[in-house]
Design a protein around this motif. Structure first.
Motif, PDB file in Angstrom:
ATOM      1  N   ALA A  31     -34.353 -28.055 -15.742  1.00 53.49           N
ATOM      2  CA  ALA A  31     -33.406 -26.942 -15.813  1.00 53.49           C
ATOM      3  C   ALA A  31     -34.053 -25.656 -15.312  1.00 53.49           C
ATOM      4  O   ALA A  31     -33.438 -24.875 -14.584  1.00 53.49           O
ATOM      5  CB  ALA A  31     -32.914 -26.765 -17.248  1.00 53.49           C
ATOM      6  N   VAL A  32     -35.311 -25.454 -15.690  1.00 53.89           N
ATOM      7  CA  VAL A  32     -36.036 -24.267 -15.226  1.00 53.89           C
ATOM      8  C   VAL A  32     -36.283 -24.349 -13.721  1.00 53.89           C
ATOM      9  O   VAL A  32     -36.105 -23.369 -12.992  1.00 53.89           O
ATOM     10  CB  VAL A  32     -37.389 -24.135 -15.971  1.00 53.89           C
ATOM     11  CG1 VAL A  32     -38.210 -22.986 -15.383  1.00 53.89           C
ATOM     12  CG2 VAL A  32     -37.151 -23.909 -17.460  1.00 53.89           C
ATOM     13  N   LEU A  33     -36.677 -25.542 -13.274  1.00 56.15           N
ATOM     14  CA  LEU A  33     -36.925 -25.740 -11.845  1.00 56.15           C
ATOM     15  C   LEU A  33     -35.674 -25.472 -11.027  1.00 56.15           C
ATOM     16  O   LEU A  33     -35.732 -24.856  -9.952  1.00 56.15           O
ATOM     17  CB  LEU A  33     -37.408 -27.176 -11.595  1.00 56.15           C
ATOM     18  CG  LEU A  33     -37.683 -27.565 -10.137  1.00 56.15           C
ATOM     19  CD1 LEU A  33     -38.832 -26.746  -9.572  1.00 56.15           C
ATOM     20  CD2 LEU A  33     -37.977 -29.049 -10.029  1.00 56.15           C
ATOM     21  N   THR A  34     -34.533 -25.905 -11.545  1.00 59.32           N
ATOM     22  CA  THR A  34     -33.270 -25.718 -10.834  1.00 59.32           C
ATOM     23  C   THR A  34     -32.957 -24.238 -10.624  1.00 59.32           C
ATOM     24  O   THR A  34     -32.405 -23.849  -9.587  1.00 59.32           O
ATOM     25  CB  THR A  34     -32.111 -26.383 -11.611  1.00 59.32           C
ATOM     26  OG1 THR A  34     -32.387 -27.781 -11.727  1.00 59.32           O
ATOM     27  CG2 THR A  34     -30.790 -26.204 -10.881  1.00 59.32           C
ATOM     28  N   VAL A  35     -33.323 -23.415 -11.602  1.00 59.91           N
ATOM     29  CA  VAL A  35     -33.095 -21.967 -11.485  1.00 59.91           C
ATOM     30  C   VAL A  35     -33.847 -21.407 -10.280  1.00 59.91           C
ATOM     31  O   VAL A  35     -33.344 -20.559  -9.542  1.00 59.91           O
ATOM     32  CB  VAL A  35     -33.546 -21.239 -12.770  1.00 59.91           C
ATOM     33  CG1 VAL A  35     -33.501 -19.724 -12.576  1.00 59.91           C
ATOM     34  CG2 VAL A  35     -32.661 -21.650 -13.944  1.00 59.91           C
ATOM     35  N   TYR A  36     -35.069 -21.918 -10.070  1.00 62.22           N
ATOM     36  CA  TYR A  36     -35.887 -21.429  -8.959  1.00 62.22           C
ATOM     37  C   TYR A  36     -35.534 -22.087  -7.627  1.00 62.22           C
ATOM     38  O   TYR A  36     -35.769 -21.519  -6.566  1.00 62.22           O
ATOM     39  CB  TYR A  36     -37.373 -21.655  -9.274  1.00 62.22           C
ATOM     40  CG  TYR A  36     -37.886 -20.756 -10.367  1.00 62.22           C
ATOM     41  CD1 TYR A  36     -38.257 -19.439 -10.100  1.00 62.22           C
ATOM     42  CD2 TYR A  36     -37.982 -21.207 -11.683  1.00 62.22           C
ATOM     43  CE1 TYR A  36     -38.715 -18.602 -11.104  1.00 62.22           C
ATOM     44  CE2 TYR A  36     -38.437 -20.386 -12.698  1.00 62.22           C
ATOM     45  CZ  TYR A  36     -38.805 -19.077 -12.398  1.00 62.22           C
ATOM     46  OH  TYR A  36     -39.247 -18.243 -13.395  1.00 62.22           O
TER      47      TYR A  36
END
Length: 200
Positions: A31-36
């Motif tokens: 989920a964090v990776l998707t933000v970036y």
């Protein structure tokens, strides 16, 4: 029932607390990776349109396949991708909440089907590459209708699909295998199946 499971080549083992924690951690990391990744995706779209954005498709799926490779139990893809969809929905996504759950549903069905076909015993490179690439087409079918891809035209759609499948093979299948093996060699996964079992 237990003996029958053994004859088929796999056991419907209950997930341990460590399994659940690992799946949740990978889902949260995704989920964090998707933000970036979203800004990168937008930049690629500006540079090369739908074909360029297709090059990073595999990164969106890697967390679920990595969990499968490490844990090696039936249902791992369902739980991991399911948690991932929920976390992404709560964190917010540029692609819409519905896309989180539809994509997760497509990924988990394909992954579980292929691993079940091999009795959850085959974890070598060809199988990982197969799953990484196979998870792409069904979601692409839904995404094409949800995001208006149909306006691209048949030629662009086919090229984009081919690029996405290749991305799934490399950035999901291959990367999951490499990451799983590296973590196993480090000793961090001593209590997981990837550390104990042969590739098959």
């Amino acid at each position: 029932m237990k003996e029958a499971g053994k004859k088929k080549g796999f056991s419907w083992s209950a997930f341990t607390t460590l399994d659940i924690v690992l799946m949740a951690m990978l889902a949260a990391a995704n989920a964090v990776l998707t933000v970036y990744i979203s800004p990168v995706n937008q930049a690629l779209n500006g540079i090369g349109g739908p074909i360029a954005t297709s090059t990073i498709t595999g990164l969106y799926m890697v967390y679920g396949l990595l969990a499968c490779y490490i844990i090696r139990k039936p249902g791992t893809a369902v739980i991991t991708f399911g948690i991932g969809a929920v976390v992404q929905a709560f964190m917010g996504t540029a692609y819409g909440i519905a896309s989180c759950f539809v994509a997760a549903g497509c990924y988990m069905v394909v992954a579980e089907t292929i691993f079940a076909a091999f009795r959850y015993r085959k974890w070598n490179l060809p199988i990982m590459l197969l799953v990484g690439g196979a998870m792409v087409p069904i979601w692409f079918f839904f995404a094409a209708r949800m995001f208006g891809y149909m306006k691209w035209g048949t030629d662009i759609l086919l090229i984009a699909l081919a690029v996405r499948i290749l991305s799934g093979i490399v950035l999901c299948g291959l990367l999951s295998k490499l990451l799983g093996d590296a973590l196993s060699r480090s000793g961090l996964l001593r209590r997981f199946a990837v550390h104990r079992g042969a590739e098959g």
